[in-house]
Design a protein around this motif. Sequence first.
Motif, PDB file in Angstrom:
ATOM      1  N   LEU A   1      11.217 -12.933 -11.622  1.00  0.00           N
ATOM      2  CA  LEU A   1       9.973 -12.473 -11.365  1.00  0.00           C
ATOM      3  C   LEU A   1       9.968 -11.079 -11.053  1.00  0.00           C
ATOM      4  N   SER A   2       9.474 -10.149 -11.603  1.00  0.00           N
ATOM      5  CA  SER A   2       9.193  -8.865 -11.401  1.00  0.00           C
ATOM      6  C   SER A   2       7.579  -8.382 -11.029  1.00  0.00           C
ATOM      7  N   LEU A   3       7.112  -7.693 -10.155  1.00  0.00           N
ATOM      8  CA  LEU A   3       6.024  -7.399  -9.749  1.00  0.00           C
ATOM      9  C   LEU A   3       5.804  -5.710  -9.859  1.00  0.00           C
ATOM     10  N   ASN A   4       5.110  -5.065 -10.648  1.00  0.00           N
ATOM     11  CA  ASN A   4       5.087  -3.779 -10.827  1.00  0.00           C
ATOM     12  C   ASN A   4       3.768  -3.203 -10.639  1.00  0.00           C
ATOM     13  N   GLY A   5       3.782  -2.240  -9.972  1.00  0.00           N
ATOM     14  CA  GLY A   5       2.382  -1.591  -9.697  1.00  0.00           C
ATOM     15  C   GLY A   5       2.389  -0.281  -9.061  1.00  0.00           C
ATOM     16  N   THR A   6       1.377   0.433  -8.603  1.00  0.00           N
ATOM     17  CA  THR A   6       1.242   1.479  -7.943  1.00  0.00           C
ATOM     18  C   THR A   6       0.371   1.297  -6.679  1.00  0.00           C
ATOM     19  N   ASN A   7       1.119   1.748  -5.372  1.00  0.00           N
ATOM     20  CA  ASN A   7       0.551   1.356  -4.294  1.00  0.00           C
ATOM     21  C   ASN A   7       0.328  -0.063  -3.898  1.00  0.00           C
ATOM     22  N   TYR A   8       1.294  -0.816  -4.309  1.00  0.00           N
ATOM     23  CA  TYR A   8       0.910  -2.354  -4.045  1.00  0.00           C
ATOM     24  C   TYR A   8       1.123  -2.498  -2.573  1.00  0.00           C
ATOM     25  N   VAL A   9       0.029  -3.584  -2.269  1.00  0.00           N
ATOM     26  CA  VAL A   9       0.217  -3.805  -0.749  1.00  0.00           C
ATOM     27  C   VAL A   9       0.431  -5.517  -0.593  1.00  0.00           C
ATOM     28  N   SER A  18      15.022 -20.861  -2.832  1.00  0.00           N
ATOM     29  CA  SER A  18      16.477 -21.153  -3.218  1.00  0.00           C
ATOM     30  C   SER A  18      16.696 -20.692  -4.732  1.00  0.00           C
ATOM     31  N   GLY A  19      17.728 -19.812  -4.993  1.00  0.00           N
ATOM     32  CA  GLY A  19      17.989 -19.774  -6.297  1.00  0.00           C
ATOM     33  C   GLY A  19      17.194 -18.634  -7.265  1.00  0.00           C
ATOM     34  N   ALA A  20      16.197 -18.272  -6.740  1.00  0.00           N
ATOM     35  CA  ALA A  20      15.029 -17.468  -7.325  1.00  0.00           C
ATOM     36  C   ALA A  20      15.193 -15.901  -7.171  1.00  0.00           C
ATOM     37  N   THR A  21      14.687 -15.222  -8.053  1.00  0.00           N
ATOM     38  CA  THR A  21      14.825 -13.776  -7.886  1.00  0.00           C
ATOM     39  C   THR A  21      13.556 -12.940  -7.974  1.00  0.00           C
ATOM     40  N   LEU A  22      13.077 -12.112  -6.985  1.00  0.00           N
ATOM     41  CA  LEU A  22      12.024 -11.675  -7.053  1.00  0.00           C
ATOM     42  C   LEU A  22      12.032 -10.113  -6.874  1.00  0.00           C
ATOM     43  N   THR A  23      11.480  -9.385  -7.747  1.00  0.00           N
ATOM     44  CA  THR A  23      11.663  -7.855  -7.696  1.00  0.00           C
ATOM     45  C   THR A  23      10.130  -7.278  -7.470  1.00  0.00           C
ATOM     46  N   VAL A  24       9.813  -6.330  -6.577  1.00  0.00           N
ATOM     47  CA  VAL A  24       8.593  -5.986  -6.379  1.00  0.00           C
ATOM     48  C   VAL A  24       8.860  -4.362  -6.282  1.00  0.00           C
TER      49      VAL A  24
END
Length: 374
Positions: A1-9, A18-24
């Motif tokens: 899962l990826s979260l993309n934004g500008t000035n993310y808070v 476990s086993g999950a991937t997160l990109t912010v």
Amino acid sequence: LSLNGTNYVNNLGLTVPSGATLTVNGLTGNLGAVTLSGTGSSLSLNGTNYVNNLGLTVPSGATLTLNGTWTNPLGQSITATGATLNLGNSTNAWSNSGTITETNTTVNLGGNFTQASLGTFNQTGGTVNITGTLSGNLTLSAATGSWNLSGGTLWNSTVNESGGAVLVGTNSGGYLNGVTVNGTLDLSQVSNASMTVYNGLVLNGTLLLGNTSGTTYGRINFGDSADAAGSLTGTGTVLFGGNGSNYLYNGANQIGVGGILAIGPNIMIHGKFGAIYNTYVNGSIINQGTINADTSGGTISFGNATGTLTNQGTIEATNGAKLSCGSSVTVNNPGNLSSSGSSTISVGGNLLGNTQNIGSRSEEHTSELQSRQY
């Protein structure tokens, strides 16, 4: 899962099971609550001037990556056990005023940093890799253990070593730019361990190229096609191990001074198998130190018919070893070529300079070179 934004808070918290991937991406301000909950979880954070305000814990088998510009403030901690911790990327600066604690963890130090900006860094076991640019001095001790240069750069650094800790080369390469090493530079732990030197290397210790058993080999390059070769100076020793793929070479391709690799008068190069040569025809090596093939059954090669070679120091073969000059050599006072006992020096071209030209010589004709001073 990826979260993309500008000035993310992050106001509600982030949890990676476990086993999950997160990109912010696009983080700013306080990081807030973040949880990595088990083996195989991976969290990558990226942003501008974000702050680890509530601490981070990385459990066994998990990976935490902190990219962009960030700080770990006073009173906060990053703790990793049996994990992977990636700190910094690209040319981004980061700093730690709190505490980073690793236990049996692989820590990759990226981005732009200094040892001072690393702050309080508690280590128990594990591995530390320099993958970014470390500016300024580096002190390695029993407390820090040895660090690996793994594709990263030491910039204007003096490396001071104690307690058995050393700077280790890897097969990912790395760069030394204006560096002094007071201790051991170890390119013997893995095969094809390599480093490239810019603006000279001052060696006050030992450079290991390959191990003595010959199961690994190491290579160090001075300059490149666009940058000057510089010099190898100091009071140090280069030790070639038992593998024929150990190299010390001049990678510069410039006409004149920029193409010259100068080996200083207090440098000793010796060992069993190794080669010292120019990569390009514009390259030149001037030896003012000592090159000694001194291990029985071994061969050190000086030159490979590319560029020019000048000896203003000592070239010798001892203990039944062979020193092979692969091209013509210019010998200038007080340059010396000598061999003793069953040792031999062979010259694949001409002996030039302050000596008579004796033409091409092969190994069986080298008795004429024994103990001759030029």
